[in-house]
Design an enzyme around this catalytic site. Structure first.
Site, PDB file in Angstrom:
ATOM      1  N   GLU A 349       1.185  -1.570   0.104  1.00  0.00           N
ATOM      2  CA  GLU A 349      -0.122  -0.499   0.198  1.00  0.00           C
ATOM      3  C   GLU A 349       1.077   0.913  -0.043  1.00  0.00           C
ATOM      4  OE1 GLU A 349      -2.626  -0.320   3.008  1.00  0.00           O
ATOM      5  OE2 GLU A 349      -3.637  -2.585   2.691  1.00  0.00           O
ATOM      6  N   ASP A 410      -1.256  -4.105  -3.424  1.00  0.00           N
ATOM      7  CA  ASP A 410      -2.338  -2.726  -3.320  1.00  0.00           C
ATOM      8  C   ASP A 410      -3.289  -2.369  -2.917  1.00  0.00           C
ATOM      9  OD1 ASP A 410      -2.991  -0.152  -2.217  1.00  0.00           O
ATOM     10  OD2 ASP A 410      -0.790   0.449  -3.890  1.00  0.00           O
ATOM     11  N   GLU A 484      -5.854 -10.685  -1.708  1.00  0.00           N
ATOM     12  CA  GLU A 484      -7.006 -11.321  -0.548  1.00  0.00           C
ATOM     13  C   GLU A 484      -8.478  -9.958  -1.148  1.00  0.00           C
ATOM     14  OE1 GLU A 484      -5.625  -6.998   2.249  1.00  0.00           O
ATOM     15  OE2 GLU A 484      -2.785  -8.034   1.756  1.00  0.00           O
TER      16      GLU A 484
END
Ligand code: XIL
Length: 782
Positions: A349, A410, A484
């Site tokens: 990120e 990210d 994710e």
């Protein structure tokens, strides 16, 4: 010379998605909540009386570094004369190896809370020289890696020569309670007694049974289903390594990501302090069960200790201090897990707040603590900036664990600006690595993969944006992991929901199906797909029910959608992806001419077209206006004896399975007016086309009179366009030709020609033989 019609086409693809309701999977229902009762039912008690010793001896055993003995003595027990004595032997003070183990005579059923009471005593006489004795407590089912099973959570200390009663309630057991270990929470000799007593063990069941979420191990494995495509994983915590979760994991998945245990804050609370216990328990568990591990994450602005990049007052460290900490941290951590993880999210990120166009990815680097420290002392004249920590992190990670695949990870990775910034960052860093003297293998990239976090919801992003990002990352030359994934239910007005209606479940499942069709299509580039949450109840976004299993661990519609995305969509009456690519073209087609015969060649292509019944036809405003022609081997000829009136039409290709339409594509097609007119007194004559391409006019008597007995009448034939028919025939009753020595006057765009009954007429290079013979006036192209 005869000429053929040439028919223009205009190609632009339209997509039509037809929604037809289909059959639904059965939705699992959530068991009703039970009214809480607090009745306490004693199940087992152990007081170590001589009369019980024989039975107890078969139940209580010592671990490798201890012995147990049934001890008597006046007043030795907690209110009586009997205890179970533990004695440490050897040099190993590991808590588990010194524990006293109780195997319950019969396991106690899952679904209950159990109360466990036990009294501990540490006699000072046998523990000379020890410092504070820490943590008497219990461990359920020998699960030393499962935090919820190690109780109490904060075991504290015990004063010597004083009975201390440990009295705990277990969580609702999701598996049977089979054993209890009594132990001291320390691995240090100084804090672990050499002799201790336990007494008055009481194990009771509290209240009514509660519904126990249960994993269904008889459903197909996600990992097996996708084994030839990519790894399939989920998250894990050190507290979740119990046997039920383990069996489920082995059944569904083949790779795991520690949800929190490998984050900097979990590993290093202070400079020089590294605590690997949680993460190591995951590694050991994974190795034991044949599950691969993805490391998450080395460098992040969140869940990270301050020492890495900040002074104690919160101000940024200098560039060189931060760089040293970065190197220390990464070499320590990635070094520790070397060979134990297949890949790392090296940097997480690091991009934030951009918009298109992206000209310099560094301009959209997040102003994170790492960035601020790296900016603090950056020599901008040399092009240095705060974002340089990213490059360094990858280099340090490569050096610490050369075999791990290194990822940049990210979220919002489907935003147009972010996909571009990520792509440019990867390209830029990998180009720089090629010029780096530390690069010993130029054929290998420094950033080898992009992790698409994929925290989505059903309202967005549109799956097409997911595909666009995948394509951008492929263009950057790297692998992709869906790292994710969770896609919560969200209505278009933004409502999330913890309990989903059947319709909402289907909406969510369709979304998952569309995603997985894309993942399958790009499987060659995707290394791993990891769902971020094993069940809705365990998800960090549990308010939107985002994952594949519900709070009772039952598979949701989503699960079936993931297993067979195209099949699921077909069941919902939606087009599977293979047919999204249905492309239709009409080669050799110019504009059709109203009224004339036309052949339209249609080409249709899609991944599994052969599995569908595919037809092509001409339509206007969705209304069919030709016969249907079956597409065989991707082609069909639409044959139209007389093209309908001028206007906008489309060539439609429909793909059916049974009677269900799965895909429909249309190519626009224009039918133009037939200007090839023969008008008598301003009234067009209708014509048809004969077998050899003659425009055949059949004038009525009045028109014929006008045509053949012209004095002042004008017969107009507009020959201005380049359409050619073989000839023009006027079908005229024979008796009308008695006296045909007349002049026909044809008004054309190019001028006017007058012809006799038999004449060769030339107009702008076009030669037409006009023959008037018995019964017919024939004008033939030459
Ligand atoms: C989340 C975990 O799931 C939570 O348990 C924790 O409280 C916060 O972090 N992006 C990431 C993950 O890279 O590490 C985050 O995980 C979710 C967002």
């Amino acid at each position: 010379m005869n000429k053929k019609f040439s028919i223009k086409r205009r190609v632009s693809l339209l997509t039509a998605t037809i929604m037809i309701s289909g059959s639904l999977y059965t939705i699992s229902t959530i068991a009703p909540a039970y009214a809480a009762s607090t009745d306490v039912k004693t199940m087992y008690t152990y007081d170590f009386n001589p009369t019980d010793q024989a039975t107890e001896q078969s139940l209580f055993t010592s671990a490798s570094a201890s012995q147990v003995a049934w001890q008597r003595g006046s007043g030795i027990g907690a209110g009586d004369d009997y205890v179970l004595k533990g004695t440490h032997i050897g040099t190993d003070y590991t808590a588990a190896n010194n524990a006293i183990h109780l195997a319950l005579p019969q396991s106690l059923p899952a679904g209950y809370v159990y109360k466990i009471k036990v009294s501990f005593y540490v006699p000072s006489a046998d523990n000379q020289g020890k410092s504070t004795i820490t943590g008497p407590g219990v461990v359920l089912n020998g699960a030393y890696a499962v935090n919820q099973y190690k109780l109490p959570a904060n075991p504290g200390t015990i004063a010597m020569d004083t009975w201390k009663t440990v009295d705990i309630n277990t969580p609702v057991m999701t598996e049977n309670l089979t054993s209890v270990d009594f132990r001291f929470v320390t691995n240090n000799a100084a804090n672990h007694p050499d002799v201790w007593y336990i007494d008055h063990i009481e194990i009771s069941q509290i209240g009514d049974p509660q519904p126990v979420p249960t994993w269904n191990l008889n459903i197909p494995s996600l990992a097996d289903t996708y084994k030839s495509s990519f790894l399939f994983g989920n998250v894990i915590e050190p507290t979740q390594l119990d046997s039920k979760t383990t069996n489920m994991y082995k059944s569904y998945y083949n790779v795991t990501t520690p949800e929190n245990a490998m984050k900097p804050l979990s590993i290093s609370s202070a400079k020089g302090v590294y605590n690997y216990s949680g993460a190591d328990s995951i590694i050991a568990w994974a190795q034991e069960n044949g599950i691969q591990v993805h490391g998450h994450t080395l460098v992040w602005h969140d869940q990270s200790p301050n020492w890495l990049n900040k002074n104690t007052d919160g101000t940024p460290l200098t560039r060189s201090e931060a760089r040293q900490n970065l190197q220390d941290y990464i070499s320590n951590v990635a070094g520790h897990f070397k060979g134990k993880v297949i890949s790392w999210d090296v940097v997480n990120e690091a991009l934030d707040g951009g918009s298109l166009p992206i000209t310099d990815w560094k301009a959209v680097a997040r102003k994170s603590p790492w960035y601020m420290a790296y900016a603090n002392g950056a020599d901008t004249t040399k092009g240095e900036s705060g974002s340089d920590f990213i490059y360094d992190a990858f280099v340090f990670a490569r050096q610490a664990d050369p075999n791990a695949t290194l990822y940049y990870n990210d979220y919002n990775e489907t935003d147009a600006w972010k996909r571009e910034a990520m792509g440019q960052m990867v390209e830029d860093i990998n180009a720089k690595w090629l010029t780096d003297s530390r690069n010993t293998d130029p054929s290998r990239k420094l950033i080898e993969g992009v992790g698409m976090q994929s925290h989505y919801n059903t309202a967005g992003p549109d799956p097409s944006q997911v595909e666009a990002s995948i394509q951008r990352f492929i263009q950057a030359g790297v692998k992709i992991s869906v790292s994710e994934l969770d896609a919560g239910y969200r209505s278009n007005d933004g409502q999330a929901s913890t309990t989903l209606t059947q319709e909402q479940q289907v909406t969510q499942a369709n979304y998952y199906a569309h995603l997985f069709e894309i993942y399958k299509a790009y499987a060659d580039h995707i290394q791993r797909v990891t769902i971020w949450g094993k069940a809705d109840s365990q998800s960090w976004r549990n308010t939107s029910s985002p994952v594949l299993f519900d709070t009772m661990y039952a598979p949701k519609q989503d699960y079936y959608a993931v297993l067979d995305p195209s099949g699921y969509l077909v069941k919902q009456g939606l087009a599977p992806r293979s047919l999204y690519d249905l492309s239709v073209s009409t080669p050799d087609t110019n504009s059709l001419i109203a009224g004339l015969h036309a052949n339209i060649m249609v080409n249709a292509a899609a991944a599994d077209l052969g599995n569908y019944k595919v037809v092509a036809y001409l339509a206007k405003n969705g209304v069919k206006c030709s016969d249907e022609f079956q597409i065989v081997n991707g082609t069909a000829k639409i044959s139209i004896p007389h093209a309908p009136a001028a206007g906008q039409y489309s060539v439609v290709v429909d793909a059916f399975k049974g009677s269900t339409l799965h895909a429909s594509q249309a190519v626009p097609l224009t039918i133009i007016d037939n200007n090839f007119k023969v008008a008598v007194n301003g009234t067009n004559l209708n014509y048809t086309l004969d077998d050899i391409g003659n425009a055949v006019f059949t004038p009525n008597a009045k028109q014929l009179d006008a045509l053949l007995n012209i004095d002042s009448q004008t017969v107009s034939i507009d020959l201005s366009d380049d359409r050619n028919v073989t000839g023009i025939k006027f079908i005229v009753p024979a008796e009308r030709f008695k006296n045909v020595d007349k002049t026909l006057e044809f008004a054309t765009a190019d001028g006017t020609s007058k012809i006799k009954t038999k004449a060769i007429w030339n107009n702008s290079g076009k030669i037409r033989l006009i023959t008037i013979s018995a019964g017919e006036v024939i004008i033939t192209n030459m």
